[in-house]
Design a protein around this motif. Structure first.
Motif, PDB file in Angstrom:
ATOM      1  N   ILE A 107      41.372  36.504  40.199  1.00 56.02           N
ATOM      2  CA  ILE A 107      42.106  37.731  39.883  1.00 56.02           C
ATOM      3  C   ILE A 107      43.499  37.338  39.387  1.00 56.02           C
ATOM      4  CG2 ILE A 107      42.938  39.949  40.737  1.00 56.02           C
ATOM      5  CD1 ILE A 107      40.868  39.801  42.954  1.00 56.02           C
ATOM      6  N   VAL A 108      43.718  37.496  38.098  1.00 54.91           N
ATOM      7  CA  VAL A 108      44.975  37.084  37.467  1.00 54.91           C
ATOM      8  C   VAL A 108      45.688  38.327  36.951  1.00 54.91           C
ATOM      9  CG1 VAL A 108      46.013  35.748  35.599  1.00 54.91           C
ATOM     10  CG2 VAL A 108      44.055  34.830  36.850  1.00 54.91           C
ATOM     11  N   TYR A 109      46.972  38.474  37.310  1.00 59.96           N
ATOM     12  CA  TYR A 109      47.759  39.624  36.907  1.00 59.96           C
ATOM     13  C   TYR A 109      48.642  39.336  35.697  1.00 59.96           C
ATOM     14  CZ  TYR A 109      46.357  41.205  41.549  1.00 59.96           C
ATOM     15  OH  TYR A 109      45.619  41.556  42.658  1.00 59.96           O
ATOM     16  N   LYS A 110      49.006  38.079  35.521  1.00 57.54           N
ATOM     17  CA  LYS A 110      49.831  37.697  34.375  1.00 57.54           C
ATOM     18  C   LYS A 110      49.618  36.218  34.114  1.00 57.54           C
ATOM     19  CE  LYS A 110      54.481  38.023  32.443  1.00 57.54           C
ATOM     20  NZ  LYS A 110      55.826  38.635  32.594  1.00 57.54           N
ATOM     21  N   ASP A 111      49.574  35.861  32.837  1.00 57.23           N
ATOM     22  CA  ASP A 111      49.315  34.457  32.511  1.00 57.23           C
ATOM     23  C   ASP A 111      49.934  34.121  31.165  1.00 57.23           C
ATOM     24  OD1 ASP A 111      48.352  31.874  32.607  1.00 57.23           O
ATOM     25  OD2 ASP A 111      46.320  32.399  31.994  1.00 57.23           O
TER      26      ASP A 111
END
Length: 265
Positions: A107-111
């Motif tokens: 679960i990635v919110y910003k990259d």
């Protein structure tokens, strides 16, 4: 990224943007790190958001050590904190498991891939089976001692011992960083049988949101935990130590990421 309530996602994105403004930083990467990333959140689980960031370049030009973490007060919904990239890279040299886990969170919110892909590229080189096994063993041993030794136990705490012990088994078998998802660990490491059936039943209750109060211990799981803790206390010192040194790559990586993050300012 797995499904996340759109309202919650908006709150998380707003909080990350607020941190950037108030702290004058650039967030490179933000992800979920707790039970939601592990695949067994309760109905009332909060969101454990972890992030990596950089200050503007001049911030690093000081003879004094400066605070290298950002923490926000924990609410009923969000638990948000992050590490400065320089701190993260120093821990990276030591094969720090939490950091390595963040980088493979489902679960990635910003990259910002320009930064995170460079860091991930070094993960396999710096991975230490010994350091990571000791980390997971310490976690399992502490949680078992504190929560699962009585005749009556808090059943949800089983997962906070099972997951690190399964991670130890993954490291021993594959000599690589274990995945975050509990189901992947369980299904790979444990053969079908009484133990796995007991864990699956417990997991179903956890995922359904049923309140898991104090209740009688589950003998087959306790026996497995005690056996595995004892085994890895003996095995951990024998695990392979650090991989390749990445020291000569860290300064160039840091400078490259720092310049890219502030290129447009």
């Amino acid at each position: 990224m797995t499904a996340t309530d759109s309202g919650v996602l908006s709150n998380i994105q707003a909080e990350l943007s607020r941190i950037e403004r108030e702290e004058n930083v650039r967030i490179l990467y933000a992800c979920e790190s707790g039970s939601r990333a592990w695949g067994f959140p309760s109905r009332d689980s909060d969101y454990d958001v972890r992030f990596l960031y950089v200050h503007e370049p001049d911030w690093y030009l000081s003879v004094f050590d400066r605070r290298d973490v950002i923490e926000r007060p924990i609410s009923d919904l969000l638990d948000v904190n992050g590490w400065d990239l320089r701190k993260a890279l120093r821990l990276f040299r030591k094969s720090n498991p939490p950091l390595l886990e963040w980088l493979q969170s489902p679960i990635v919110y910003k990259d910002q891939p320009e930064a995170t892909n460079q860091i991930r590229g070094l993960a396999g080189l710096s991975f230490s089976a010994k350091a990571c096994t000791f980390h997971y063993l310490h976690m399992a041993r502490g949680n078992y001692r504190d929560y699962l030794q009585g005749e009556t136990v808090h059943s949800k705490k089983y997962f906070y011992v099972l997951r690190p012990l399964l991670a130890c088994a993954w490291i021993e078998r594959f000599e690589s960083l274990p995945p975050m998802e509990f189901d992947t660990l369980k299904d790979t490491i444990l053969e079908p049988g009484e133990l796995r059936t007991a864990i699956d039943r417990l997991l179903e209750r956890k995922k359904s949101g049923i309140e898991m109060k104090a209740e009688p211990r589950i003998g087959v799981i306790n026996q497995y935990l005690e056996t595995q803790i004892s085994y890895y206390e003996q095995q951990a010192p024998r695990m392979p130590d650090s991989g390749q040194s990445v020291d000569d790559r860290l300064d160039p990586l840091f400078l490259s990421v720092l310049r890219a993050a502030w290129r447009e300012t």
